[in-house]
Write a protein that holds these residues in place. Structure first.
Motif, short mmCIF file in Angstrom:
data_model
loop_
_atom_site.label_atom_id
_atom_site.label_comp_id
_atom_site.label_asym_id
_atom_site.label_seq_id
_atom_site.Cartn_x
_atom_site.Cartn_y
_atom_site.Cartn_z
N GLU A 5 0.82 -1.21 0.00
CA GLU A 5 0.00 0.00 0.00
C GLU A 5 0.85 1.26 0.00
O GLU A 5 1.99 1.27 0.44
CB GLU A 5 -0.91 0.00 1.23
N GLY A 6 0.27 2.32 -0.51
CA GLY A 6 0.97 3.60 -0.58
C GLY A 6 0.37 4.46 -1.67
O GLY A 6 -0.51 4.02 -2.42
N ALA A 7 0.86 5.67 -1.78
CA ALA A 7 0.41 6.58 -2.83
C ALA A 7 1.27 6.39 -4.07
O ALA A 7 2.43 6.00 -3.99
CB ALA A 7 0.50 8.02 -2.33
N ILE A 8 0.68 6.68 -5.23
CA ILE A 8 1.40 6.58 -6.50
C ILE A 8 1.99 7.94 -6.84
O ILE A 8 1.29 8.96 -6.80
CB ILE A 8 0.47 6.12 -7.64
N TYR A 9 3.27 7.95 -7.19
CA TYR A 9 3.93 9.20 -7.56
C TYR A 9 4.49 9.10 -8.98
O TYR A 9 5.09 8.10 -9.36
CB TYR A 9 5.07 9.52 -6.60
N ARG A 10 4.24 10.16 -9.75
CA ARG A 10 4.81 10.29 -11.09
C ARG A 10 6.04 11.20 -10.96
O ARG A 10 5.93 12.35 -10.54
CB ARG A 10 3.79 10.89 -12.05
N ILE A 11 7.19 10.67 -11.33
CA ILE A 11 8.45 11.36 -11.10
C ILE A 11 9.13 11.66 -12.43
O ILE A 11 9.43 10.74 -13.20
CB ILE A 11 9.39 10.51 -10.22
N GLY A 12 9.35 12.92 -12.70
CA GLY A 12 10.07 13.31 -13.90
C GLY A 12 11.57 13.19 -13.67
O GLY A 12 12.08 13.67 -12.66
N VAL A 13 12.26 12.52 -14.58
CA VAL A 13 13.70 12.30 -14.43
C VAL A 13 14.43 12.68 -15.71
O VAL A 13 13.89 12.57 -16.81
CB VAL A 13 14.01 10.83 -14.07
N VAL A 14 15.68 13.11 -15.54
CA VAL A 14 16.50 13.46 -16.70
C VAL A 14 17.96 13.18 -16.35
O VAL A 14 18.38 13.33 -15.19
CB VAL A 14 16.31 14.95 -17.09
N PHE A 15 18.72 12.74 -17.34
CA PHE A 15 20.16 12.54 -17.12
C PHE A 15 20.82 13.89 -16.96
O PHE A 15 20.61 14.80 -17.77
CB PHE A 15 20.77 11.77 -18.29
N ASP A 16 21.64 14.03 -15.92
CA ASP A 16 22.25 15.32 -15.62
C ASP A 16 23.72 15.38 -16.02
O ASP A 16 24.15 16.29 -16.71
CB ASP A 16 22.11 15.63 -14.13
N SER A 17 24.51 14.41 -15.57
CA SER A 17 25.95 14.47 -15.82
C SER A 17 26.60 13.11 -15.57
O SER A 17 26.01 12.24 -14.93
CB SER A 17 26.61 15.52 -14.92
N GLU A 18 27.81 12.96 -16.06
CA GLU A 18 28.55 11.72 -15.86
C GLU A 18 28.95 11.57 -14.39
O GLU A 18 29.13 12.56 -13.68
CB GLU A 18 29.80 11.68 -16.74
N ASP A 19 29.10 10.34 -13.97
CA ASP A 19 29.50 10.04 -12.60
C ASP A 19 31.02 10.14 -12.48
O ASP A 19 31.74 9.44 -13.20
CB ASP A 19 29.05 8.63 -12.24
N PRO A 20 31.54 11.01 -11.61
CA PRO A 20 32.99 11.13 -11.47
C PRO A 20 33.67 9.85 -11.00
O PRO A 20 34.88 9.69 -11.15
CB PRO A 20 33.16 12.25 -10.43
N ARG A 21 32.89 8.91 -10.45
CA ARG A 21 33.47 7.64 -10.01
C ARG A 21 33.98 6.82 -11.19
O ARG A 21 34.87 5.98 -11.04
CB ARG A 21 32.44 6.82 -9.23
N ILE A 22 33.40 7.06 -12.39
CA ILE A 22 33.83 6.31 -13.57
C ILE A 22 35.29 6.63 -13.88
O ILE A 22 36.10 5.74 -14.15
CB ILE A 22 32.92 6.62 -14.77
N GLU A 23 35.62 7.91 -13.83
CA GLU A 23 37.01 8.32 -14.06
C GLU A 23 37.90 7.81 -12.93
O GLU A 23 39.02 7.34 -13.16
CB GLU A 23 37.11 9.84 -14.16
N LEU A 24 37.38 7.89 -11.70
CA LEU A 24 38.16 7.48 -10.54
C LEU A 24 38.54 6.00 -10.60
O LEU A 24 39.67 5.63 -10.30
CB LEU A 24 37.36 7.76 -9.26
N ARG A 25 37.59 5.15 -11.00
CA ARG A 25 37.86 3.71 -10.99
C ARG A 25 38.92 3.30 -12.00
O ARG A 25 39.51 2.23 -11.89
CB ARG A 25 36.57 2.94 -11.22
N GLU A 26 39.16 4.15 -13.01
CA GLU A 26 40.19 3.83 -14.01
C GLU A 26 41.57 4.31 -13.58
O GLU A 26 42.56 4.01 -14.24
CB GLU A 26 39.82 4.48 -15.35
#
Length: 221
Positions: free
Chosen positions: A107-128
């Motif tokens: 049970e709970g309320a239904i939410y419509r959430i607008g989403v958009v890609f913002d930027s690359e994850d700095p962890r990707i560069e870090l892991r390399e």
């Protein structure tokens, strides 16, 4: 705008999640990889969630495996008002398939959430980055020691890295058995290692990143 940094604390699975950071981290895990990739490509711009308590708000920036995703809108919506067009924007074939999924949830309320890609994850560069600069390796060791120190189960970071190294891309449930931990504990804590650039998430399982491999090599010398 609130930027949600993926910081973690160690807590029993039965304990109520009390911080916004922890809640959003758990929310992030509810996105399937294909939906995250759809958000990044622009094919998916909506998400629908059924919650007893609203856990995100407009402007939140959430780090995920594909990069930073921004919450651009949050609205409560009646189940019967979800259209086929909106369902398609959420990555579903039609409204019926989405509604069926939501009806199966608690049970709970239904939410419509607008989403958009913002930027690359700095962890990707870090892991390399596997060649440590002066003082960098010592700093990484200190961060891992802090995770071990404040864990209720004692030292776990090196053991977890080792079990991932020995079992690349193993399903989380099977890896948890190998590590002698609960699956949800494993998933949450591997994300702590990922935030330090030491692991890479896959479908399924995990591998050590080049940085993670370099770290393990350094402590084995």
């Amino acid at each position: 705008m609130l930027t949600v940094e993926l910081k973690f604390i160690d807590y029993p699975l039965s304990q109520e999640v009390v911080s916004l950071q922890e809640i959003i981290e758990l929310v992030t895990m509810l996105f399937k990889q294909k939906h995250l990739e759809g958000i990044k490509s622009g094919k998916i711009s909506l998400a629908f969630r059924k919650w007893k308590k609203l856990t995100v708000s407009e402007g939140n920036l959430i780090k995920t495996s594909v990069g930073n995703i921004k919450i651009v809108s949050v609205e409560e919506i009646a189940l019967q008002n979800i259209s086929d067009e909106e369902a398609e924007k959420a990555g579903f074939k039609n409204a019926s398939s989405l509604v069926q999924l939501l009806e199966e949830q608690k049970e709970g309320a239904i939410y419509r959430i607008g989403v958009v890609f913002d930027s690359e994850d700095p962890r990707i560069e870090l892991r390399e980055r596997f060649q440590f600069e002066e003082g960098e390796l010592e700093g990484l060791k200190s961060e891992l020691e802090i995770l071990d120190k404040y864990s209720k189960i004692g030292k776990w970071t090196t053991k977890t890295l080792q079990v991932i190294r020995e079992n690349p891309k193993m399903k989380a449930a099977d890896l948890a058995v190998k590590a002698k931990k609960e699956k949800e504990w494993l998933k949450l804590n591997v994300r702590k290692l990922k935030s330090l650039g030491l692991t890479i998430s896959h479908e399924p399982g995990y591998t050590l990143s080049p940085r993670g491999e370099a770290y393990m090599d350094s402590i084995e010398k």
